[in-house]
Design a protein around this motif. Sequence first.
Motif, PDB file in Angstrom:
ATOM      1  N   ILE A  71      54.993  78.953  -1.960  1.00 34.96           N
ATOM      2  CA  ILE A  71      56.311  78.719  -2.566  1.00 34.96           C
ATOM      3  C   ILE A  71      56.268  79.254  -3.993  1.00 34.96           C
ATOM      4  O   ILE A  71      55.573  78.696  -4.852  1.00 34.96           O
ATOM      5  CB  ILE A  71      56.676  77.216  -2.583  1.00 34.96           C
ATOM      6  CG1 ILE A  71      56.311  76.558  -1.244  1.00 34.96           C
ATOM      7  CG2 ILE A  71      58.151  77.038  -2.920  1.00 34.96           C
ATOM      8  CD1 ILE A  71      57.037  77.094  -0.050  1.00 34.96           C
ATOM      9  N   ARG A  72      56.977  80.349  -4.218  1.00 37.92           N
ATOM     10  CA  ARG A  72      56.994  80.976  -5.544  1.00 37.92           C
ATOM     11  C   ARG A  72      58.268  80.569  -6.286  1.00 37.92           C
ATOM     12  O   ARG A  72      59.193  80.002  -5.708  1.00 37.92           O
ATOM     13  CB  ARG A  72      56.950  82.499  -5.389  1.00 37.92           C
ATOM     14  CG  ARG A  72      55.787  82.961  -4.515  1.00 37.92           C
ATOM     15  CD  ARG A  72      55.788  84.447  -4.297  1.00 37.92           C
ATOM     16  NE  ARG A  72      56.942  84.882  -3.521  1.00 37.92           N
ATOM     17  CZ  ARG A  72      57.012  86.045  -2.869  1.00 37.92           C
ATOM     18  NH1 ARG A  72      55.999  86.895  -2.924  1.00 37.92           N
ATOM     19  NH2 ARG A  72      58.081  86.372  -2.187  1.00 37.92           N
ATOM     20  N   TYR A  73      58.293  80.898  -7.589  1.00 38.06           N
ATOM     21  CA  TYR A  73      59.531  80.716  -8.348  1.00 38.06           C
ATOM     22  C   TYR A  73      60.580  81.698  -7.834  1.00 38.06           C
ATOM     23  O   TYR A  73      60.270  82.658  -7.128  1.00 38.06           O
ATOM     24  CB  TYR A  73      59.277  80.945  -9.843  1.00 38.06           C
ATOM     25  CG  TYR A  73      58.540  79.792 -10.492  1.00 38.06           C
ATOM     26  CD1 TYR A  73      59.240  78.700 -11.008  1.00 38.06           C
ATOM     27  CD2 TYR A  73      57.149  79.795 -10.565  1.00 38.06           C
ATOM     28  CE1 TYR A  73      58.558  77.639 -11.594  1.00 38.06           C
ATOM     29  CE2 TYR A  73      56.469  78.738 -11.146  1.00 38.06           C
ATOM     30  CZ  TYR A  73      57.176  77.660 -11.657  1.00 38.06           C
ATOM     31  OH  TYR A  73      56.515  76.611 -12.223  1.00 38.06           O
ATOM     32  N   ASP A  74      61.812  81.453  -8.235  1.00 38.81           N
ATOM     33  CA  ASP A  74      62.901  82.332  -7.798  1.00 38.81           C
ATOM     34  C   ASP A  74      62.626  83.788  -8.164  1.00 38.81           C
ATOM     35  O   ASP A  74      63.056  84.712  -7.474  1.00 38.81           O
ATOM     36  CB  ASP A  74      64.233  81.894  -8.425  1.00 38.81           C
ATOM     37  CG  ASP A  74      64.729  80.586  -7.808  1.00 38.81           C
ATOM     38  OD1 ASP A  74      64.295  80.268  -6.680  1.00 38.81           O
ATOM     39  OD2 ASP A  74      65.521  79.891  -8.459  1.00 38.81           O
ATOM     40  N   ASN A  75      61.896  83.981  -9.275  1.00 39.18           N
ATOM     41  CA  ASN A  75      61.615  85.362  -9.700  1.00 39.18           C
ATOM     42  C   ASN A  75      60.348  85.922  -9.050  1.00 39.18           C
ATOM     43  O   ASN A  75      59.892  87.001  -9.404  1.00 39.18           O
ATOM     44  CB  ASN A  75      61.498  85.436 -11.225  1.00 39.18           C
ATOM     45  CG  ASN A  75      60.313  84.636 -11.753  1.00 39.18           C
ATOM     46  OD1 ASN A  75      59.486  84.138 -10.976  1.00 39.18           O
ATOM     47  ND2 ASN A  75      60.226  84.513 -13.069  1.00 39.18           N
ATOM     48  N   GLY A  76      59.772  85.179  -8.110  1.00 38.88           N
ATOM     49  CA  GLY A  76      58.613  85.690  -7.375  1.00 38.88           C
ATOM     50  C   GLY A  76      57.278  85.372  -8.020  1.00 38.88           C
ATOM     51  O   GLY A  76      56.227  85.711  -7.459  1.00 38.88           O
ATOM     52  N   SER A  77      57.269  84.726  -9.177  1.00 34.14           N
ATOM     53  CA  SER A  77      55.986  84.401  -9.815  1.00 34.14           C
ATOM     54  C   SER A  77      55.350  83.199  -9.124  1.00 34.14           C
ATOM     55  O   SER A  77      55.976  82.541  -8.300  1.00 34.14           O
ATOM     56  CB  SER A  77      56.187  84.130 -11.309  1.00 34.14           C
ATOM     57  OG  SER A  77      57.038  83.024 -11.486  1.00 34.14           O
ATOM     58  N   ALA A  78      54.100  82.909  -9.495  1.00 32.86           N
ATOM     59  CA  ALA A  78      53.273  81.871  -8.855  1.00 32.86           C
ATOM     60  C   ALA A  78      52.886  82.287  -7.435  1.00 32.86           C
ATOM     61  O   ALA A  78      52.788  81.462  -6.536  1.00 32.86           O
ATOM     62  CB  ALA A  78      53.959  80.503  -8.851  1.00 32.86           C
ATOM     63  N   ASP A  79      52.657  83.587  -7.269  1.00 34.78           N
ATOM     64  CA  ASP A  79      52.248  84.107  -5.959  1.00 34.78           C
ATOM     65  C   ASP A  79      50.724  84.049  -5.842  1.00 34.78           C
ATOM     66  O   ASP A  79      50.020  83.916  -6.845  1.00 34.78           O
ATOM     67  CB  ASP A  79      52.717  85.566  -5.817  1.00 34.78           C
ATOM     68  CG  ASP A  79      52.789  85.990  -4.359  1.00 34.78           C
ATOM     69  OD1 ASP A  79      52.480  85.166  -3.475  1.00 34.78           O
ATOM     70  OD2 ASP A  79      53.158  87.152  -4.106  1.00 34.78           O
ATOM     71  N   VAL A  80      50.236  84.127  -4.636  1.00 33.49           N
ATOM     72  CA  VAL A  80      48.795  84.295  -4.396  1.00 33.49           C
ATOM     73  C   VAL A  80      48.633  85.438  -3.397  1.00 33.49           C
ATOM     74  O   VAL A  80      49.535  85.715  -2.606  1.00 33.49           O
ATOM     75  CB  VAL A  80      48.135  83.015  -3.837  1.00 33.49           C
ATOM     76  CG1 VAL A  80      48.146  81.905  -4.866  1.00 33.49           C
ATOM     77  CG2 VAL A  80      48.802  82.573  -2.549  1.00 33.49           C
ATOM     78  N   SER A  81      47.476  86.090  -3.446  1.00 35.63           N
ATOM     79  CA  SER A  81      47.254  87.229  -2.553  1.00 35.63           C
ATOM     80  C   SER A  81      46.769  86.745  -1.186  1.00 35.63           C
ATOM     81  O   SER A  81      46.282  85.615  -1.047  1.00 35.63           O
ATOM     82  CB  SER A  81      46.216  88.171  -3.160  1.00 35.63           C
ATOM     83  OG  SER A  81      44.946  87.532  -3.184  1.00 35.63           O
TER      84      SER A  81
END
Length: 589
Positions: A71-81
């Motif tokens: 679950i990322r932020y609306d802007n796509g951050s907090a991603d994992v590979s």
Amino acid sequence: MKLYIKALLISIITMLCLAEELRSQTIRCGVESYTPEEVLQIEELLNEWLEKGNMIIGPQIVYIPIVVHVIRYDNGSADVSDQQINDQIDAINTGFANTNFRFRLYSTQRINNTFWTTNTFGSLAENDMKAALSLDPDYFLNLYICDLPGILGYARFPWENIAKHLQGVVVSYKTLPGGSLVDYNEGDTGTHEIGHFCGLYHTFQNGCNEPGDAVEDTPFQLSATVGCPSSRNSCPQPGDDPIHNFMDYSSDPCLDHFTQGQFNRMKHIMSQYRSKMVTPLNITLNQKNSSSQPVGTLKLWESNDWSSDINSGTTLNLWAYSNYTFQGAQQIISNEKYNVWKKGDEIITDIINHHTFLLMPTDVSLTSQFDITKSNVVINNTTESSAIIAGNLKFKDPWLIDYADPLFGNSVRNRGMKESGPDKLEFKERSSPFYPDYTTNYNGDVYKGVFLDQDYLDPNKPYYSVQAIYPQTCTLAQTNREHTFYFQNWSANTVNGVPGAVFQNANSPTTGVVFKKEGAVVSANMKGTQLSSQSEAFKHNGQNKIVRISGNQGIMYQVYESMGNLGYKNDMLRKKVVIESGCDSNLCS
Ligand SMILES: [Zn+2]
């Protein structure tokens, strides 16, 4: 008074814990809390259940499928590979290495939702997120990777009286292997939370008081450990604090094991509350001939090798939502060979043998279906006079076993109707006449006969194809000369009054072919230049004449009259020359 002192003690302990947590500025975990009385009540239910003899998990390995929701932020951050996710699963399996639990990544999805990623235990965001995303919690461990505010993770205990979709584990994306949280980025938060998911308390549950964490071989512990001290002994009872236990709060490099007692508790609790997840399916493995009788043996791919032979009719304990690859027998048994796999009654249209099955909870059987294979079929090139000529032709057989599959130890298998990739099904060139029989070996390829009635009309079904090669030069016995042959059409012989084979498009050099009868002869009819079996072509009043002129290498010319002009062509020029008057130097010398 006694109660008051106890309450006071508990609140002091709680304050001490919070103080320690605040010092470390890392709150590892936010699971539901329980009083000693509540823990005892849960133990009572467990013991009653165990006394009924309901224990499910035996000595076998239990495979649990994990569904990962990033679950990322609306802007796509907090991603994992994807690599981090794989490393997280590895970390969990390493943590559980001395238990019988193994975890497999089933699927991964990524969602952008700022409200959800910052959820907290018991919040509306938790409920909304899990209601929208959770995959069948009876069978899957749903793992949510979020940016939890001020906490590393939380889980739901199996006995919690909550909506089913709330079950699962939530961790901060910073805690995955390679994450940004120094000392807490080896993936042990995931292991710790799955410990809760499987029914373990913190090792400091109830402090130094009974019943502690309800596990016998974890010493009492007053409070959560911070960082990684060399040793700690916070309770008067025997034993040092289990600071290296995954269910303490120590930093990741400090954590390395569950105890046997914890594993036993997980087995009991999982059997009691998550029975579907820990119960393997009973799958009957069959291999049947065309009369539905068991035939031959099969193999299962496991631990990077094919198993020993498995008899048809054997029931195997296999796990729902896991992949298993089986291979049916590849040899001819009593004039039959492998034709297709079936899952229950469903025919697997990809006829590749071996086949990988994703098992569903409703699956009960897998069958390698044999069918009769005919050895006496011939494919050849012929002329109009039915003379079999040499030369080559091409054949495509979805059942020909000629692909060494690198995914399965380079064991050979057929290609099915694969249209792309290294195992794409392609035509193979053979000399005419060609015999796809039981034993003839074409550079290692043995066709093992052909099936009848494999229908090209059904796009989901495999079928054979033939391809004529033209022009090609062959020596004809009748003339003892080389001739160039062109494709005319495909035809088949007649067997007992019906065609031995039928074609998708008999006039196309490349066509699907269905063998209808044993003894079928499939022919590419080839037309040679300057060859005819029709007497009309040689009548004295015919438009065309064939002449051979001595002194000019004996080349034959086809001479004709058309619209008042004379013309000719020969088998060297292969084009027409029109003579308007006089004599052409090719003919007159
Ligand atoms: Zn915890």
